[in-house]
Scaffold this motif. Structure first.
Motif, PDB file in Angstrom:
ATOM      1  N   LYS A 114     104.632  -7.668  17.022  1.00 45.59           N
ATOM      2  CA  LYS A 114     104.857  -6.853  18.213  1.00 45.59           C
ATOM      3  C   LYS A 114     103.667  -5.936  18.431  1.00 45.59           C
ATOM      4  CE  LYS A 114     109.816  -6.952  18.213  1.00 45.59           C
ATOM      5  NZ  LYS A 114     111.038  -6.205  18.415  1.00 45.59           N
ATOM      6  N   LYS A 115     103.524  -5.453  19.653  1.00 53.64           N
ATOM      7  CA  LYS A 115     102.422  -4.562  19.976  1.00 53.64           C
ATOM      8  C   LYS A 115     102.576  -3.249  19.218  1.00 53.64           C
ATOM      9  CE  LYS A 115     101.618  -6.416  24.544  1.00 53.64           C
ATOM     10  NZ  LYS A 115     101.486  -6.152  25.963  1.00 53.64           N
ATOM     11  N   GLY A 116     101.422  -2.704  18.801  1.00 59.60           N
ATOM     12  CA  GLY A 116     101.426  -1.423  18.114  1.00 59.60           C
ATOM     13  C   GLY A 116     100.415  -1.394  16.984  1.00 59.60           C
ATOM     14  N   VAL A 117     100.484  -0.345  16.195  1.00 54.03           N
ATOM     15  CA  VAL A 117      99.570  -0.142  15.074  1.00 54.03           C
ATOM     16  C   VAL A 117     100.219  -0.681  13.801  1.00 54.03           C
ATOM     17  CG1 VAL A 117      98.364   1.592  13.687  1.00 54.03           C
ATOM     18  CG2 VAL A 117      98.533   1.873  16.156  1.00 54.03           C
ATOM     19  N   TYR A 118      99.455  -1.462  13.056  1.00 54.62           N
ATOM     20  CA  TYR A 118      99.905  -2.016  11.783  1.00 54.62           C
ATOM     21  C   TYR A 118      98.960  -1.568  10.676  1.00 54.62           C
ATOM     22  CZ  TYR A 118     103.131  -5.301  13.991  1.00 54.62           C
ATOM     23  OH  TYR A 118     104.177  -5.868  14.681  1.00 54.62           O
ATOM     24  N   ASN A 119      99.531  -1.208   9.547  1.00 53.08           N
ATOM     25  CA  ASN A 119      98.759  -1.038   8.327  1.00 53.08           C
ATOM     26  C   ASN A 119      98.845  -2.353   7.587  1.00 53.08           C
ATOM     27  OD1 ASN A 119      98.268   1.654   8.923  1.00 53.08           O
ATOM     28  ND2 ASN A 119     100.059   2.356   7.818  1.00 53.08           N
ATOM     29  N   VAL A 120      97.711  -2.910   7.218  1.00 51.14           N
ATOM     30  CA  VAL A 120      97.667  -4.217   6.564  1.00 51.14           C
ATOM     31  C   VAL A 120      97.205  -4.017   5.128  1.00 51.14           C
ATOM     32  CG1 VAL A 120      96.730  -6.547   6.628  1.00 51.14           C
ATOM     33  CG2 VAL A 120      97.062  -5.285   8.762  1.00 51.14           C
ATOM     34  N   ARG A 121      98.057  -4.441   4.188  1.00 53.61           N
ATOM     35  CA  ARG A 121      97.706  -4.381   2.771  1.00 53.61           C
ATOM     36  C   ARG A 121      97.401  -5.796   2.318  1.00 53.61           C
ATOM     37  NH1 ARG A 121     101.416  -0.873  -0.367  1.00 53.61           N
ATOM     38  NH2 ARG A 121      99.865   0.634   0.311  1.00 53.61           N
ATOM     39  N   SER A 122      96.168  -6.028   1.883  1.00 55.28           N
ATOM     40  CA  SER A 122      95.728  -7.326   1.379  1.00 55.28           C
ATOM     41  C   SER A 122      95.682  -7.252  -0.136  1.00 55.28           C
ATOM     42  CB  SER A 122      94.335  -7.668   1.906  1.00 55.28           C
ATOM     43  OG  SER A 122      94.270  -7.510   3.297  1.00 55.28           O
ATOM     44  N   THR A 123      96.408  -8.129  -0.810  1.00 51.20           N
ATOM     45  CA  THR A 123      96.340  -8.196  -2.265  1.00 51.20           C
ATOM     46  C   THR A 123      95.900  -9.595  -2.661  1.00 51.20           C
ATOM     47  OG1 THR A 123      98.681  -8.765  -2.415  1.00 51.20           O
ATOM     48  CG2 THR A 123      98.117  -6.438  -2.631  1.00 51.20           C
ATOM     49  N   TYR A 124      95.008  -9.669  -3.629  1.00 45.33           N
ATOM     50  CA  TYR A 124      94.464 -10.952  -4.071  1.00 45.33           C
ATOM     51  C   TYR A 124      93.887 -10.787  -5.460  1.00 45.33           C
ATOM     52  CZ  TYR A 124      90.437  -8.540  -2.126  1.00 45.33           C
ATOM     53  OH  TYR A 124      89.499  -7.587  -1.823  1.00 45.33           O
ATOM     54  N   ILE A 125      93.598 -11.919  -6.081  1.00 48.84           N
ATOM     55  CA  ILE A 125      92.963 -11.926  -7.397  1.00 48.84           C
ATOM     56  C   ILE A 125      91.581 -12.535  -7.213  1.00 48.84           C
ATOM     57  CG2 ILE A 125      93.067 -12.847  -9.739  1.00 48.84           C
ATOM     58  CD1 ILE A 125      96.139 -12.842  -9.404  1.00 48.84           C
ATOM     59  N   ILE A 126      90.572 -11.799  -7.656  1.00 47.61           N
ATOM     60  CA  ILE A 126      89.191 -12.262  -7.543  1.00 47.61           C
ATOM     61  C   ILE A 126      88.530 -12.083  -8.915  1.00 47.61           C
ATOM     62  CG2 ILE A 126      88.406 -10.033  -6.657  1.00 47.61           C
ATOM     63  CD1 ILE A 126      86.359 -11.590  -4.967  1.00 47.61           C
ATOM     64  N   ALA A 127      87.955 -13.147  -9.423  1.00 46.54           N
ATOM     65  CA  ALA A 127      87.309 -13.162 -10.739  1.00 46.54           C
ATOM     66  C   ALA A 127      88.259 -12.658 -11.820  1.00 46.54           C
ATOM     67  CB  ALA A 127      86.018 -12.345 -10.711  1.00 46.54           C
ATOM     68  N   GLY A 128      89.535 -13.022 -11.721  1.00 45.58           N
ATOM     69  CA  GLY A 128      90.514 -12.643 -12.726  1.00 45.58           C
ATOM     70  C   GLY A 128      91.023 -11.220 -12.627  1.00 45.58           C
ATOM     71  N   GLU A 129      90.600 -10.466 -11.607  1.00 44.65           N
ATOM     72  CA  GLU A 129      91.024  -9.082 -11.446  1.00 44.65           C
ATOM     73  C   GLU A 129      91.853  -8.941 -10.178  1.00 44.65           C
ATOM     74  OE1 GLU A 129      87.525  -6.362 -13.178  1.00 44.65           O
ATOM     75  OE2 GLU A 129      86.948  -7.531 -11.420  1.00 44.65           O
ATOM     76  N   LYS A 130      92.905  -8.141 -10.257  1.00 41.72           N
ATOM     77  CA  LYS A 130      93.751  -7.895  -9.100  1.00 41.72           C
ATOM     78  C   LYS A 130      93.066  -6.875  -8.195  1.00 41.72           C
ATOM     79  CE  LYS A 130      98.249  -6.327  -7.621  1.00 41.72           C
ATOM     80  NZ  LYS A 130      99.483  -5.623  -7.977  1.00 41.72           N
TER      81      LYS A 130
END
Length: 140
Positions: A114-130
């Protein structure tokens, strides 16, 4: 006599105003950003370490809002494992959406949000680190 009537009228108006405020405030929804706020607070140090890891790799998750979709790109080498995007609206928990992304580039259709402001939290593992990266976007 007139002074006493003025005090009674003033107190009656004040009590009416307080009752009006109670009715208005109780009719509004009171949502917290997170249901498990205290559990998240206990993990705050690990969250800050995850954000530092994302900064070390130059904040690799790129979100570009287009006309019909949000383009998601991952710019760092080495590649990521298990990328999750959590879109949440601070003012309405019913509009929160989570995406698990397997391959890049990825397109998220704007009709899913929906229209509006979103806070986006990206979580991933890179080179074995969260790693965790937070971004704010506006859907128009």
């Amino acid at each position: 006599m007139w002074f006493r009537n003025g005090i009674i009228i003033g107190m009656s108006l004040f009590i009416g105003f307080i009752v009006y405020l109670v009715v208005v405030i109780s009719s509004k929804s009171q949502e917290l950003i997170a249901d498990n706020y205290y559990e998240q607070d206990q993990n705050y140090q690990s969250e800050m370490e995850s954000k530092d890891i994302a900064k070390k790799y130059g904040r690799p998750v790129q979100l570009n809002v287009g006309k019909d979709a949000i383009a998601v790109n991952f710019t760092a080498k080495p590649s990521y494992d298990s990328l999750k995007l959590y879109f949440f609206r601070p003012n309405s928990a019913s509009n929160d959406v989570t995406f698990e992304i397997d391959e890049m580039p990825y397109q998220i259709p704007l009709k899913m949000l929906k229209k509006g402001v979103y806070n986006v939290r990206s979580t991933y593992i890179i080179a074995g680190e969260k790693a965790q990266q937070d971004t704010t976007i506006r859907i128009q």
